[in-house]
Design an enzyme around this catalytic site. Structure first.
Site, mmCIF file in Angstrom:
data_model
loop_
_atom_site.group_PDB
_atom_site.id
_atom_site.type_symbol
_atom_site.label_atom_id
_atom_site.label_comp_id
_atom_site.label_asym_id
_atom_site.label_seq_id
_atom_site.Cartn_x
_atom_site.Cartn_y
_atom_site.Cartn_z
ATOM 1 N N SER A 24 62.757 28.219 53.363
ATOM 2 C CA SER A 24 61.958 27.344 52.507
ATOM 3 C C SER A 24 62.684 26.956 51.218
ATOM 4 C CB SER A 24 60.622 28.009 52.167
ATOM 5 O OG SER A 24 60.842 29.302 51.661
ATOM 6 N N ASP B 228 64.086 37.884 55.197
ATOM 7 C CA ASP B 228 64.513 39.192 55.713
ATOM 8 C C ASP B 228 64.164 40.269 54.692
ATOM 9 O OD1 ASP B 228 66.767 38.554 58.110
ATOM 10 O OD2 ASP B 228 66.453 36.969 56.642
ATOM 11 N N HIS C 196 59.210 30.230 44.925
ATOM 12 C CA HIS C 196 60.170 29.192 45.299
ATOM 13 C C HIS C 196 60.720 28.557 44.025
ATOM 14 C CE1 HIS C 196 57.843 29.619 49.062
ATOM 15 N NE2 HIS C 196 59.025 29.402 49.605
#
Ligand code: NAG
Ligand code: NAG
Length: 369
Positions: A57, A172, A308
């Site tokens: 993303s 991850d 983000h």
């Protein structure tokens, strides 16, 4: 990952951008090689014709163009603003690797524009990043990217020089505390498999791999933002898990970074003269988030979920990335997410190439006579 949204806050404020108005280098450093180089170690920035990316993303740039507090905007993929292949605006207005390379080569192709998902060619172009992806998705994305390169007649994938950017690992690490399979070794091997696919299929390619970021940094931004904390429950459960200490996250990040360096140091991607992998480790050692002059977190860096990157954050990251690409291996600067108008580097006169392991050791043999 993009979460389901339960809360909607409608007040919005203007988005912040960071550009480099008027930035340029001397004519000699800006120009293409006299003949198309055959060695990846003699690659001037202007020789890059094609740019593409794999990632998650942060490559799809979720929320990057969302205005402050527009939580729903985090579901939108602002591919045109991503720090790597985002091609919206110009370098004057917004820093991205693609916008820098466009200054060197206005015919650069493959950068993404505007918003939309990875499968919309008109906007995504060669940005194959998909929200929620982790390292195990890189082989699939590599194959998808190769298909696009071969399918589109405007690309001469055999002869044109390609830069493929990879930034992966956030998801991850966000799952690391829950799944025993999220080891640094698996992370490395998943990236290795993807780069092997690129190496096999793509001549004339430089792969730029961005070193992993320490997600414990995000904790310093979200402490006072309840909406953000709530979103992070679904976006990044290990970040908000109170049993996971900052030290645990930082230690694991270091293992991931070491694993990335192993891929470069092994020499396995330096077996042909026209392919290499170059790690840009600017996130390594970054121990602070973006700050205002008074020391408070500069939330312009982030999208409205405080996780983000926002447009401004993408630009700051892009500047760090570009500077690392211009610095020889072993002398790459530690990044600084607080931008204070520090300069963006030009290629070195003595070695006017994108730096690789080999031209960092000895550049003279890569200079055309
Ligand atoms: C983190 O790494 C340091 C240095 O290797 C070590 O001393 C420390 O015990 C580790 N901490 C955790 C929580 O694993
Ligand atoms: C980053 O830049 C800020 C602003 O100039 C400075 O205060 C800080 O010390 C820098 N951080 C590092 C790690 O160099």
């Amino acid at each position: 990952a993009v979460p389901l949204l339960c809360s909607l806050i409608s007040a919005t404020a203007a988005l912040s951008y960071l550009g480099m108005p008027g930035w340029s280098c001397s004519d000699d450093l800006m120009k293409r090689s006299k003949t198309v180089p055959t060695s990846v170690h003699s690659l001037r920035p202007a020789d890059i014709d094609i740019i593409g990316a794999l990632g998650d993303s942060l490559t799809a740039a979720n929320g990057a163009g969302a205005e402050t507090n527009d939580i729903l905007g985090v579901a939108i993929q602002y591919r045109g603003l991503t720090f790597s292949v985002g091609g919206d605006k110009t370098l004057d207005e917004h820093i991205s690797l693609a916008n820098v390379l466009k200054k060197f080569n206005p015919n650069l192709f493959g950068y993404s524009i505007r918003t939309g998902s990875a499968n919309v060619w008109e906007t995504a172009k060669l940005n194959a990043g998909i929200p929620g992806a982790d390292a195990s998705d890189m082989v699939g994305q590599a194959n998808d990217l190769i298909r696009r390169l071969k399918e589109h007649p405007e690309i001469d994938y055999l002869n044109q020089w390609k830069l493929i950017h990879i930034f992966i690992g956030g998801n991850d690490m966000c799952a690391w505390c829950r799944y025993s399979s999220e080891t640094a070794e698996n992370y490395r091997d998943n990236i290795r498999k993807a780069v092997q696919v690129l190496q096999k299929e793509l001549p004339r390619t430089i792969v730029i791999l961005v070193g992993m970021v320490d997600i414990s940094l995000m904790r310093r931004a979200d402490a006072d933002h309840k909406v953000c904390l709530r979103m992070h429950q679904s976006e990044c459960s290990c970040e908000v898990n109170p049993d996971v200490t900052d030290e645990m996250l930082s230690n694991e990040t270091k293992l991931y970074i070491q694993a990335q360096h192993e891929l470069e140091d092994s020499g396995e991607f330096d077996t042909a003269d026209d392919f290499t992998l170059a790690i840009q480790p600017f996130f390594e050692g970054v121990d602070n988030i973006c700050r205002n002059p008074d020391g408070t977190p500069n939330m312009d860096f982030f999208a409205p979920d405080c996780f983000h990157f926002g447009a401004y954050g993408h630009a700051v990251v892009a500047k760090n990335l570009w500077n690392n690409m211009m610095q020889p291996k072993g002398s790459k600067a530690v990044g600084n997410l607080t931008d204070t108008g520090n300069p963006m580097l030009c290629p070195e006169t003595a070695c006017p190439f994108i730096r690789t392991t080999k031209n960092s050791q000895d550049c003279t043999k890569y200079i055309a006579p």
